[in-house]
Enzyme design. Structure first.
Site, PDB file in Angstrom:
ATOM      1  N   LYS A 221       0.802  -1.197   0.000  1.00 15.30           N
ATOM      2  CA  LYS A 221       0.000   0.000   0.000  1.00 15.30           C
ATOM      3  C   LYS A 221       0.851   1.269   0.000  1.00 15.30           C
ATOM      4  CE  LYS A 221      -3.606  -2.247   2.700  1.00 15.30           C
ATOM      5  NZ  LYS A 221      -3.091  -3.140   3.794  1.00 15.30           N
ATOM      6  N   GLY A 222       2.138   1.116   0.329  1.00 11.38           N
ATOM      7  CA  GLY A 222       2.958   2.293   0.591  1.00 11.38           C
ATOM      8  C   GLY A 222       3.095   3.291  -0.548  1.00 11.38           C
TER       9      GLY A 222
ATOM     10  N   GLU B 191       7.264   2.209  -6.653  1.00 13.18           N
ATOM     11  CA  GLU B 191       7.507   1.726  -5.285  1.00 13.18           C
ATOM     12  C   GLU B 191       7.698   2.894  -4.336  1.00 13.18           C
ATOM     13  OE1 GLU B 191       7.508  -0.584  -3.236  1.00 13.18           O
ATOM     14  OE2 GLU B 191       8.293  -2.500  -3.956  1.00 13.18           O
ATOM     15  N   ASP B 192       7.390   2.654  -3.069  1.00 18.98           N
ATOM     16  CA  ASP B 192       7.668   3.675  -2.062  1.00 18.98           C
ATOM     17  C   ASP B 192       9.146   3.680  -1.683  1.00 18.98           C
ATOM     18  OD1 ASP B 192       7.530   1.172  -0.858  1.00 18.98           O
ATOM     19  OD2 ASP B 192       6.163   1.766   0.744  1.00 18.98           O
TER      20      ASP B 192
ATOM     21  N   ASP C 159      14.686  -1.300  -0.086  1.00 23.55           N
ATOM     22  CA  ASP C 159      15.452  -1.532   1.127  1.00 23.55           C
ATOM     23  C   ASP C 159      16.446  -2.675   0.862  1.00 23.55           C
ATOM     24  OD1 ASP C 159      16.182  -1.329   3.813  1.00 23.55           O
ATOM     25  OD2 ASP C 159      14.506  -2.536   4.519  1.00 23.55           O
TER      26      ASP C 159
ATOM     27  N   LYS D  54      17.238   3.025   0.113  1.00 25.21           N
ATOM     28  CA  LYS D  54      18.236   2.817   1.172  1.00 25.21           C
ATOM     29  C   LYS D  54      19.312   1.908   0.607  1.00 25.21           C
ATOM     30  CE  LYS D  54      14.935   2.395   4.955  1.00 25.21           C
ATOM     31  NZ  LYS D  54      14.570   1.543   6.108  1.00 25.21           N
TER      32      LYS D  54
ATOM     33  N   PHE E  68      14.347   3.979   9.760  1.00 26.47           N
ATOM     34  CA  PHE E  68      12.999   3.556   9.399  1.00 26.47           C
ATOM     35  C   PHE E  68      12.124   4.801   9.282  1.00 26.47           C
ATOM     36  CE2 PHE E  68       8.773   1.776   9.745  1.00 26.47           C
ATOM     37  CZ  PHE E  68       8.890   0.653   8.938  1.00 26.47           C
ATOM     38  N   VAL E  69      11.541   4.974   8.094  1.00 22.31           N
ATOM     39  CA  VAL E  69      10.781   6.195   7.850  1.00 22.31           C
ATOM     40  C   VAL E  69       9.287   5.911   7.699  1.00 22.31           C
ATOM     41  CG1 VAL E  69      12.675   7.505   6.843  1.00 22.31           C
ATOM     42  CG2 VAL E  69      11.307   6.012   5.380  1.00 22.31           C
TER      43      VAL E  69
ATOM     44  N   ASP F  81       3.956   3.445   6.260  1.00 22.87           N
ATOM     45  CA  ASP F  81       3.348   3.212   7.577  1.00 22.87           C
ATOM     46  C   ASP F  81       4.279   2.505   8.542  1.00 22.87           C
ATOM     47  OD1 ASP F  81       3.309   0.598   6.297  1.00 22.87           O
ATOM     48  OD2 ASP F  81       1.923  -0.004   7.876  1.00 22.87           O
TER      49      ASP F  81
ATOM     50  N   ARG G 266       0.557   6.963   7.778  1.00 20.62           N
ATOM     51  CA  ARG G 266       0.511   7.120   6.320  1.00 20.62           C
ATOM     52  C   ARG G 266       0.077   8.527   5.918  1.00 20.62           C
ATOM     53  NH1 ARG G 266       1.029   2.010   3.921  1.00 20.62           N
ATOM     54  NH2 ARG G 266      -0.023   0.294   4.985  1.00 20.62           N
TER      55      ARG G 266
HETATM   56  P1  5GP Z   1      12.766  -4.733   0.646  1.00 18.49           P
HETATM   57  O1  5GP Z   1      12.109  -5.967   0.168  1.00 18.49           O
HETATM   58  O2  5GP Z   1      13.459  -3.933  -0.435  1.00 18.49           O
HETATM   59  O3  5GP Z   1      13.642  -4.986   1.835  1.00 18.49           O
HETATM   60  O4  5GP Z   1      11.665  -3.834   1.282  1.00 18.49           O
HETATM   61  C1  5GP Z   1      10.816  -3.082   0.561  1.00 18.49           C
HETATM   62  C2  5GP Z   1       9.581  -2.824   1.378  1.00 18.49           C
HETATM   63  O5  5GP Z   1       9.831  -2.813   2.798  1.00 18.49           O
HETATM   64  C3  5GP Z   1       9.060  -1.461   1.074  1.00 18.49           C
HETATM   65  O6  5GP Z   1       8.221  -1.464  -0.036  1.00 18.49           O
HETATM   66  C4  5GP Z   1       8.339  -1.102   2.362  1.00 18.49           C
HETATM   67  O7  5GP Z   1       7.047  -1.638   2.339  1.00 18.49           O
HETATM   68  C5  5GP Z   1       9.137  -1.778   3.436  1.00 18.49           C
HETATM   69  N1  5GP Z   1      10.120  -0.844   4.037  1.00 18.49           N
HETATM   70  C6  5GP Z   1      11.458  -0.872   3.927  1.00 18.49           C
HETATM   71  N2  5GP Z   1      12.028   0.137   4.595  1.00 18.49           N
HETATM   72  C7  5GP Z   1      11.017   0.834   5.141  1.00 18.49           C
HETATM   73  C8  5GP Z   1      10.964   2.035   5.945  1.00 18.49           C
HETATM   74  O8  5GP Z   1      11.961   2.677   6.303  1.00 18.49           O
HETATM   75  N3  5GP Z   1       9.723   2.443   6.316  1.00 18.49           N
HETATM   76  C9  5GP Z   1       8.590   1.786   5.967  1.00 18.49           C
HETATM   77  N4  5GP Z   1       7.424   2.288   6.393  1.00 18.49           N
HETATM   78  N5  5GP Z   1       8.604   0.676   5.194  1.00 18.49           N
HETATM   79  C10 5GP Z   1       9.804   0.208   4.793  1.00 18.49           C
HETATM   80 MG    MG Z   2       6.512  -1.149  -0.786  1.00 15.71          MG
END
Ligand code: 5GP
Ligand code: MG
Length: 180
Positions: free
Chosen positions: A44-45, A100-101, A104, A132, A153-154, A160, A166
């Site tokens: 949802k982000g 994508e939001d 990570d 990141k 962590f944002v 969220d 959000r």
């Molecule tokens: P990845 O699979 O790249 O580790 O993570 C991606 C997803 O993790 C993002 O789409 C998001 O939903 C969540 N995520 C990663 N870092 C953060 C953060 O700092 N804040 C929030 N709210 N979600 C995060």
């Molecule tokens: Mg996401």
């Protein structure tokens, strides 16, 4: 963790986000000139970012959403990704731009890229508001990045923590991420 939203430090304020979204939209509009990109928002982000981005595009774009869950109620990536809502229309032959939001560890997009590529889009690119890079486990890269951010962590602007925050117009820092 029930911190009051106003006590959270602002990382990116609404004005900076707005200006950067305008720049990204202009770059994307140039790159897709003469095409109709198909925006696939990752729920949802990403929906707040996507809503702002599409209104700044000068090319027509169609829209679909993919629901995924990569995190449980904590802030650590499990590396497990689950599809909670599939695409409504076929992406075969389409110029797909995933929205994508945040990138990570890279687990989520790595998984998504495989799933989407199997449906033979004409092209497949990624725009992420936040990146990141220091947290990356799998070497995925976005074609368009709004902001590179440190290992924190944002929340806010659609992102969220346990469904909270959000609504915040700025991106704020919730807490220092664990060093894993
Ligand atoms: P990845 O699979 O790249 O580790 O993570 C991606 C997803 O993790 C993002 O789409 C998001 O939903 C969540 N995520 C990663 N870092 C953060 C953060 O700092 N804040 C929030 N709210 N979600 C995060
Ligand atoms: Mg996401």
């Amino acid at each position: 963790m029930d911190q009051n939203a106003r006590d959270l430090e602002i990382l990116l304020d609404a004005g900076r986000i707005e200006a950067r979204v305008r720049e990204l939209a202009s770059q994307i509009s140039n790159d897709y000139r003469g095409l109709t990109p198909h925006l696939v928002g990752v729920l949802k982000g990403a929906w707040v970012f996507m809503a702002d981005l599409i209104r700044q595009l000068s090319v027509d774009a169609s829209v679909d959403f993919l629901g995924i869950q990569s995190y449980g109620p904590n802030t650590n990536s499990s590396g497990e990704v689950k599809i909670t809502k599939d695409l409504d229309v076929s992406i075969a032959g389409r110029h797909v731009l995933v929205v994508e939001d945040i990138l990570d560890t890279g687990h989520t997009y790595h998984y998504l890229e495989g799933v989407l590529a199997a449906h033979h889009p004409a092209s497949l690119r990624l725009v992420t508001l936040l990146d990141k890079t220091s947290r990356r486990v799998i070497p995925v890269r976005a074609n368009y990045v709004g902001f590179e951010i440190p290992n924190v962590f944002v929340v806010g602007y659609g992102l969220d923590y346990n469904q909270m925050y959000r609504r915040l117009p700025d991106v704020r820092i919730l807490a220092l991420a664990p060093s894993s």
